[in-house]
Design a protein around this motif. Sequence first.
Motif, PDB file in Angstrom:
ATOM      1  N   ALA A 503     -12.476  -4.408 -11.805  1.00 62.43           N
ATOM      2  CA  ALA A 503     -11.197  -4.291 -12.519  1.00 62.43           C
ATOM      3  C   ALA A 503     -10.037  -4.059 -11.550  1.00 62.43           C
ATOM      4  N   GLU A 504     -10.220  -3.207 -10.553  1.00 61.99           N
ATOM      5  CA  GLU A 504      -9.116  -2.919  -9.634  1.00 61.99           C
ATOM      6  C   GLU A 504      -8.698  -4.166  -8.866  1.00 61.99           C
ATOM      7  N   ALA A 505      -9.663  -4.890  -8.326  1.00 61.58           N
ATOM      8  CA  ALA A 505      -9.342  -6.100  -7.564  1.00 61.58           C
ATOM      9  C   ALA A 505      -8.663  -7.132  -8.454  1.00 61.58           C
ATOM     10  N   PHE A 506      -9.152  -7.269  -9.680  1.00 59.89           N
ATOM     11  CA  PHE A 506      -8.561  -8.224 -10.613  1.00 59.89           C
ATOM     12  C   PHE A 506      -7.125  -7.846 -10.956  1.00 59.89           C
ATOM     13  N   MET A 507      -6.887  -6.578 -11.284  1.00 51.65           N
ATOM     14  CA  MET A 507      -5.540  -6.150 -11.640  1.00 51.65           C
ATOM     15  C   MET A 507      -4.591  -6.290 -10.457  1.00 51.65           C
ATOM     16  N   ASN A 508      -5.079  -6.073  -9.248  1.00 55.39           N
ATOM     17  CA  ASN A 508      -4.224  -6.270  -8.080  1.00 55.39           C
ATOM     18  C   ASN A 508      -3.888  -7.737  -7.866  1.00 55.39           C
ATOM     19  N   HIS A 509      -4.743  -8.631  -8.346  1.00 56.18           N
ATOM     20  CA  HIS A 509      -4.471 -10.060  -8.224  1.00 56.18           C
ATOM     21  C   HIS A 509      -3.406 -10.514  -9.223  1.00 56.18           C
ATOM     22  N   VAL A 510      -3.443 -10.004 -10.457  1.00 53.68           N
ATOM     23  CA  VAL A 510      -2.513 -10.486 -11.489  1.00 53.68           C
ATOM     24  C   VAL A 510      -1.226  -9.672 -11.562  1.00 53.68           C
ATOM     25  N   CYS A 511      -1.219  -8.472 -11.036  1.00 56.01           N
ATOM     26  CA  CYS A 511      -0.030  -7.610 -11.112  1.00 56.01           C
ATOM     27  C   CYS A 511       0.698  -7.602  -9.775  1.00 56.01           C
ATOM     28  N   SER A 512       2.013  -7.516  -9.836  1.00 58.54           N
ATOM     29  CA  SER A 512       2.794  -7.505  -8.596  1.00 58.54           C
ATOM     30  C   SER A 512       2.859  -6.117  -7.967  1.00 58.54           C
ATOM     31  N   ALA A 513       2.556  -5.071  -8.725  1.00 60.06           N
ATOM     32  CA  ALA A 513       2.570  -3.701  -8.187  1.00 60.06           C
ATOM     33  C   ALA A 513       1.185  -3.324  -7.674  1.00 60.06           C
ATOM     34  N   GLN A 514       1.111  -2.209  -7.017  1.00 58.90           N
ATOM     35  CA  GLN A 514      -0.163  -1.716  -6.468  1.00 58.90           C
ATOM     36  C   GLN A 514      -0.981  -1.062  -7.582  1.00 58.90           C
ATOM     37  N   ILE A 522       0.353   5.782 -14.246  1.00 62.76           N
ATOM     38  CA  ILE A 522       0.970   4.721 -15.036  1.00 62.76           C
ATOM     39  C   ILE A 522       1.840   3.882 -14.097  1.00 62.76           C
ATOM     40  N   VAL A 523       1.654   2.574 -14.114  1.00 65.47           N
ATOM     41  CA  VAL A 523       2.385   1.679 -13.218  1.00 65.47           C
ATOM     42  C   VAL A 523       3.179   0.681 -14.045  1.00 65.47           C
ATOM     43  N   TYR A 524       4.477   0.612 -13.793  1.00 66.20           N
ATOM     44  CA  TYR A 524       5.304  -0.441 -14.391  1.00 66.20           C
ATOM     45  C   TYR A 524       5.197  -1.667 -13.499  1.00 66.20           C
ATOM     46  N   THR A 525       4.874  -2.818 -14.097  1.00 70.44           N
ATOM     47  CA  THR A 525       4.621  -4.005 -13.276  1.00 70.44           C
ATOM     48  C   THR A 525       4.880  -5.269 -14.062  1.00 70.44           C
ATOM     49  N   GLN A 526       4.832  -6.394 -13.356  1.00 71.51           N
ATOM     50  CA  GLN A 526       4.960  -7.714 -13.966  1.00 71.51           C
ATOM     51  C   GLN A 526       3.752  -8.570 -13.578  1.00 71.51           C
ATOM     52  N   PHE A 527       3.413  -9.520 -14.472  1.00 73.88           N
ATOM     53  CA  PHE A 527       2.551 -10.627 -14.086  1.00 73.88           C
ATOM     54  C   PHE A 527       3.503 -11.734 -13.646  1.00 73.88           C
ATOM     55  N   LEU A 528       3.348 -12.217 -12.433  1.00 75.34           N
ATOM     56  CA  LEU A 528       4.218 -13.268 -11.911  1.00 75.34           C
ATOM     57  C   LEU A 528       3.496 -14.615 -11.903  1.00 75.34           C
ATOM     58  N   VAL A 701       7.586  -4.514  -7.133  1.00 74.74           N
ATOM     59  CA  VAL A 701       6.746  -5.489  -6.435  1.00 74.74           C
ATOM     60  C   VAL A 701       6.340  -4.926  -5.074  1.00 74.74           C
ATOM     61  N   LYS A 702       5.050  -4.977  -4.784  1.00 72.40           N
ATOM     62  CA  LYS A 702       4.533  -4.439  -3.519  1.00 72.40           C
ATOM     63  C   LYS A 702       3.948  -5.581  -2.692  1.00 72.40           C
ATOM     64  N   THR A 703       4.787  -6.159  -1.821  1.00 68.83           N
ATOM     65  CA  THR A 703       4.335  -7.313  -1.035  1.00 68.83           C
ATOM     66  C   THR A 703       3.422  -6.924   0.115  1.00 68.83           C
ATOM     67  N   ASP A 704       3.242  -5.619   0.339  1.00 69.90           N
ATOM     68  CA  ASP A 704       2.339  -5.219   1.429  1.00 69.90           C
ATOM     69  C   ASP A 704       0.875  -5.339   1.021  1.00 69.90           C
ATOM     70  N   LYS A 705       0.600  -5.682  -0.251  1.00 72.05           N
ATOM     71  CA  LYS A 705      -0.780  -5.945  -0.642  1.00 72.05           C
ATOM     72  C   LYS A 705      -0.967  -7.466  -0.675  1.00 72.05           C
ATOM     73  N   PRO A 706      -2.128  -7.960  -0.292  1.00 66.41           N
ATOM     74  CA  PRO A 706      -2.323  -9.409  -0.224  1.00 66.41           C
ATOM     75  C   PRO A 706      -2.707 -10.016  -1.574  1.00 66.41           C
ATOM     76  N   ASP A 707      -2.574 -11.328  -1.669  1.00 68.22           N
ATOM     77  CA  ASP A 707      -3.272 -12.124  -2.675  1.00 68.22           C
ATOM     78  C   ASP A 707      -2.915 -11.805  -4.122  1.00 68.22           C
ATOM     79  N   PHE A 708      -1.674 -11.448  -4.421  1.00 74.11           N
ATOM     80  CA  PHE A 708      -1.329 -11.396  -5.846  1.00 74.11           C
ATOM     81  C   PHE A 708      -0.511 -12.636  -6.190  1.00 74.11           C
TER      82      PHE A 708
END
Length: 815
Positions: A503-514, A522-528, A701-708
């Motif tokens: 779940a964590e890896a998947f959510m990091n792929h679809v969400c722009s936040a960490q 609780i994380v406010y985020t977008q699917f881009l 948006v956290k661009t320091d994480k890869p592959d989202f």
Amino acid sequence: MGQLPSKARAVIIGGGVIGCSVAYHLTKLGWSDVVLLERKQLTSGTTWHAAGLIAQLRATQNMTRLAKYSQELYGALEGETGVATGFKRVGSITAALTPARREEILRQAAMARAFGVEVEEITPEEVCAKYPHVETEGMAGAVYLPKDGQGDPANIALALAKGARARGAVVAERVKATGVARAGRRITAVDWVGEDGSTGQIEAEHVINCAGMWGREMGRMLGSNVPLQACEHFYIVTEAVPGLRELPVLRIPDEYAYYKEDAGKILLGAFEPVAKPWALDGIPENFEFDQLPEDFDHFEPILEMAVKRLPLLAEAGIHTFFNGPESFTPDDAYHLGQAPEMDNVWVAAGFNSIGIQSAGGAGMALAQWMEDGQRPFDLGDVDIARMQPFQGNKTYLAERSTETLGLLYADHFPYRQKATARGIRRSPLHAHLLEHGAVMGEFAGWERANWFADPGQPREYRYAWGRQNWFDNQAAEHAAIRAGVGLYDMSSFGKIRVEGPEAEAFMNHVCSAQMAVPVGKIVYTQFLNPRGGIEADVTVTRLSETAYLVVTPAATRLADETWLRRHTGDRMVVITDVTAGEAVLALMGPKAREVLQAVSPNDFSNETHPFGMAREIEIGMGLARAHRVSYVGELGWELYVSAEMAGHVFEALMEAGAAFGVKLCGLHAMDSCRIEKGFRHFGHDITCEDHVLEAGLGFAVKTDKPDFIGRDAVLRKKEEGLKLRMLQFRLTDPEPLLYHAEPILREGAIVGYLTSGNYGHHLGGAIGLGYVPCAGESPADLLASTYEIDVAGRRIKAEASLKPMYDPSGARTKS
């Protein structure tokens, strides 16, 4: 019928104008192996009897873009195909008979200017000059769109079909799609039978449902939900009128009527307030170029008004009284796009009597979507994913369709609620809210408390373009949230549980936040999307090491769940809609902590329960999960309570809150608070074509994480610089109201339009959000300019800000 191929890249089902348009545009993109199957003859369902009105202006910029594209296409088709489309720009007039309608058409005219559509406000005398036969008595005003047009519906469709054939498409008439082969979420083949008894199967990579009023049943066959219902649609055609010259299209919506000159005759059509659904038990198998029995009693009230409005009707005589079926959707917007339930099924159907003007643009947009694998621009108004599963219910459709046809010409008041097919989806707190004076609105089928009536106040909407009867109620609720404590029901918001070892890896792929955050965060985020556009705007709470809760707007729950499912790949996750399992009560305002402390033994201090965290609590004699987060910009908690305890928790909060002046609030107040805080509203302020950085959401948006998804587009935009920025505006005159689509003027020139608007009761004026071009400019340059907002033709001075005008530092939510 020639030999049909055994394989095709795309099989289109339905040979009306939209099916022909999809075939035309797919072949234009190089899809040569396209097959169109038509059960009878091309245009024999609805297209052949359409009125052929082709207007440019629609309710949003992109719908207007598509309508303008249709006009340009139809103007060029004759040269390409040799088939006369009858397209001509005759112009159109819309006349108002009431002050409210005049306000509406003037706001539409302002919107047209923002969308680049030529429009003029004209007087009744000028109406008479352009349309000499009309009686102008009672006219309060009118607008004229010189580039609107009309065309020959059947020939437009046949021209599109000819263009598609010329590029290799197979257009097969008298061939009915009878079944499919299916593998999981894909249709693998379409079965067909010809009128001559021949049968076959076509392997298909994609299947497109363009079946018009058969679209619901075809959707079922294709494993998808396509809510629409055929209704009777009436018009008359006069005998030839001697000396009748070419005239603009004339619309008198207050009399439910439109008039079209055609070959020296007048066509009078109607969108009556209470429509007649047709073929509730199914459309007859042999239906082809058919018309329905006359119902003169139903049409007579409209004809009586029309004869007074256009006296020549009394002299000309009726040549044809026509009653033909057209399909209508639950919200009067057509269905376009990829079916949420399937991965290779597409829909273009349910065109609500505007199929001719929509088909060119809709076919282009769908073909481009299929080619690219993503929407070419925001199509949220018409995306089939907006439809809720229950909306395919036959009983619901029959009842709702009695209203939707008439709504095309009804007053389009802001906040207008549907009157039919109500009460279907109810919060666990529904009865409690009604007991306290709730006035319900409907959204995605949910009954939601929009405002609360005072004792003795009628519990109803009284619509207007100015301050409606609930304006002061909203102001009081707004004040309670800002200065005391307000309680409102958010149970309708979608809740999607994402769970599993990956779940964590998947959510990091679809969400722009960490998403690699502690449990309870609780994380406010977008699917881009890959362009950096916003596909969803959500909060995500980590419930455990292997589970997350995604909270979405009510209307986009299905679309957001579908986005998640389509991006799981082979990751080990399970996605479940749990919306109905929990009620959600939002307790917001400076006194929210005191109320919670009075009803729970838990500690709600900043140290123990900081902003952005969720935890289990005791409340009354029950349990809840308290999420410290806010969409209104105040200290507060969203309380997630299992459905069976919701009533008890509500009662406990009301009892304990009485000492602190707790006030029940509706979602109108939530919206007015959020816009003061500059919070974006998905579907209006942010869409799939709005870049997350230009929307001012780069902080999420956290661009320091890869592959989202969308990361590269975010990095590119950072290098290129922003072309647009979202600004917040406040009208300096406290009287005018803002809703959406009002033009933004910078130094006197239109530069954009408002994406949303409401009244800022705390800030003392109407508030709007909107994008302004800013290429090469600094924020200081933007804010140094003079801004105005065009409200129904009046230019109102506005203050502009990049930061929220209310509590720009965000200190109140963390107090």
